[in-house]
Every structure is written in C-alpha cells, then in structure tokens.
Design a protein around this motif. Structure first.
Motif, short mmCIF file in Angstrom:
data_model
loop_
_atom_site.label_atom_id
_atom_site.label_comp_id
_atom_site.label_asym_id
_atom_site.label_seq_id
_atom_site.Cartn_x
_atom_site.Cartn_y
_atom_site.Cartn_z
N ARG A 188 0.81 -1.22 0.00
CA ARG A 188 0.00 0.00 0.00
C ARG A 188 0.85 1.27 0.00
N ASP A 189 1.77 1.42 -0.95
CA ASP A 189 2.47 2.68 -1.12
C ASP A 189 1.64 3.48 -2.12
N ILE A 190 0.69 4.22 -1.62
CA ILE A 190 -0.35 4.85 -2.43
C ILE A 190 0.19 5.62 -3.63
N ASP A 191 1.34 6.26 -3.50
CA ASP A 191 1.85 7.09 -4.58
C ASP A 191 2.44 6.29 -5.74
N VAL B 213 -0.62 -3.26 -4.36
CA VAL B 213 -0.95 -4.64 -4.68
C VAL B 213 -2.09 -5.05 -3.77
N MET B 214 -3.15 -5.58 -4.38
CA MET B 214 -4.30 -6.03 -3.62
C MET B 214 -4.58 -7.48 -3.99
N ARG B 215 -4.63 -8.34 -3.01
CA ARG B 215 -4.98 -9.74 -3.26
C ARG B 215 -6.49 -9.89 -3.34
N ARG C 212 1.50 -0.01 -10.41
CA ARG C 212 2.77 0.59 -9.98
C ARG C 212 3.18 1.65 -11.00
N PHE C 213 3.95 2.62 -10.52
CA PHE C 213 4.51 3.62 -11.41
C PHE C 213 5.87 3.12 -11.85
#
Length: 153
Positions: free
Chosen positions: A40-43, A47-49, A103-104
């Motif tokens: 959960r690095d919002i910027d 990743v969500m299971r 992801r960026f």
C-alpha cells in the motif's frame, strides 16, 4: 488480447499458459506460483490480493479471453457462474486466487497494471451455494460494493 502492441515481457510470452499477455485494463497478465504480498504505497505501488474470473469462448466467436478482478470470493463466484450462463458468448470460465498490482514505472514514466493469477480453479466446488447465499447477504442495494456480512454466532 487487445489491439495494444505485442509485449516484450518474457512472462507475457509464456506459451505454456493460454491466458498470459494483455487485455484492455491490464498491461500484463501473468500466471505465478506465489502471489505478491499486499502493498500500500499509495503514490507508486499498490498490490491487492483477491480473485480473478477468466472467461473464454472456445472456437472463436463470443468474448475473447477476458479477466475481471474482485476483492472478495463471493462476487467472483457469482460473476463467473452468471457469465457462463451466456452460452453463446462464454464457453468456459474459472475463478482463481489473484493479485491486482498498479505501480509507477520510473523508467517509462507510466503506470503499469498487472494481474497475477495463481493456483487451481476455485469454482464449481462443493459448498459453492453457501458462497452465493453469503453474497446475497452482503449486497448493499444502494451501493455497488459488496460488504461481507458479519460472521454468524
């Protein structure tokens, strides 16, 4: 597959699994033995299971191979079963454990979305009807969200 250019990703080129590659909404779709952990690095990285439903129509016609991600098993199972009832568009489906990653990419300066799919199919197992009933209890009529009901005592 989408109209996007062919991938240069080695995992997308894995021909031992029929459903790798791309589709609208996903830059990569990979079969993996182990799913990535929730992140959960919002910027820059999320990743969500959850669970992915894969649809296909054998022999052409109908929908091309299509994947849809869900956070919860119950709506994934209902969606897969309901989709398969469209016998003219979908000839097969499966529900699998999955992870949705956004992801960026600092190298390309673009957002990259990957769906990771793992394990054996979870659909059409004994007790699936209990998941359907749980889904109905978790439907919120004024919302598109599924809220798992509180455990019964």
């Amino acid at each position: 597959m989408s109209d996007q250019p062919a991938s240069t990703c080695p995992a997308c080129e894995d021909k031992t699994w029929a459903w790798t590659g791309r589709q609208p909404g996903y830059d990569h779709i990979h079969r993996v033995r182990t799913l990535p952990d929730d992140t959960r690095d919002i910027d820059t990285h999320i990743v969500m299971r959850g669970f992915a439903v894969g649809f296909a129509r054998a022999g052409g016609g109908g929908l091309p191979q299509t994947w849809v991600f869900f956070e919860d098993l119950e709506p994934a199972l209902v969606f897969g079963r309901a989709g398969r009832m469209s016998i003219h568009d979908i000839s097969g489906y499966g529900v699998y454990q999955a992870a949705h990653e956004t992801r960026f990419d600092f190298e390309t300066e673009e957002q990259v979305t990957t769906l990771y799919v793992s394990g054996r199919a979870l659909d059409r197992e004994a007790g699936e009807d209990q998941h359907f009933a749980q889904w109905v209890r978790g439907v919120q009529l004024g919302s598109a969200y599924y809220e798992p009901p509180a455990p019964s005592r």
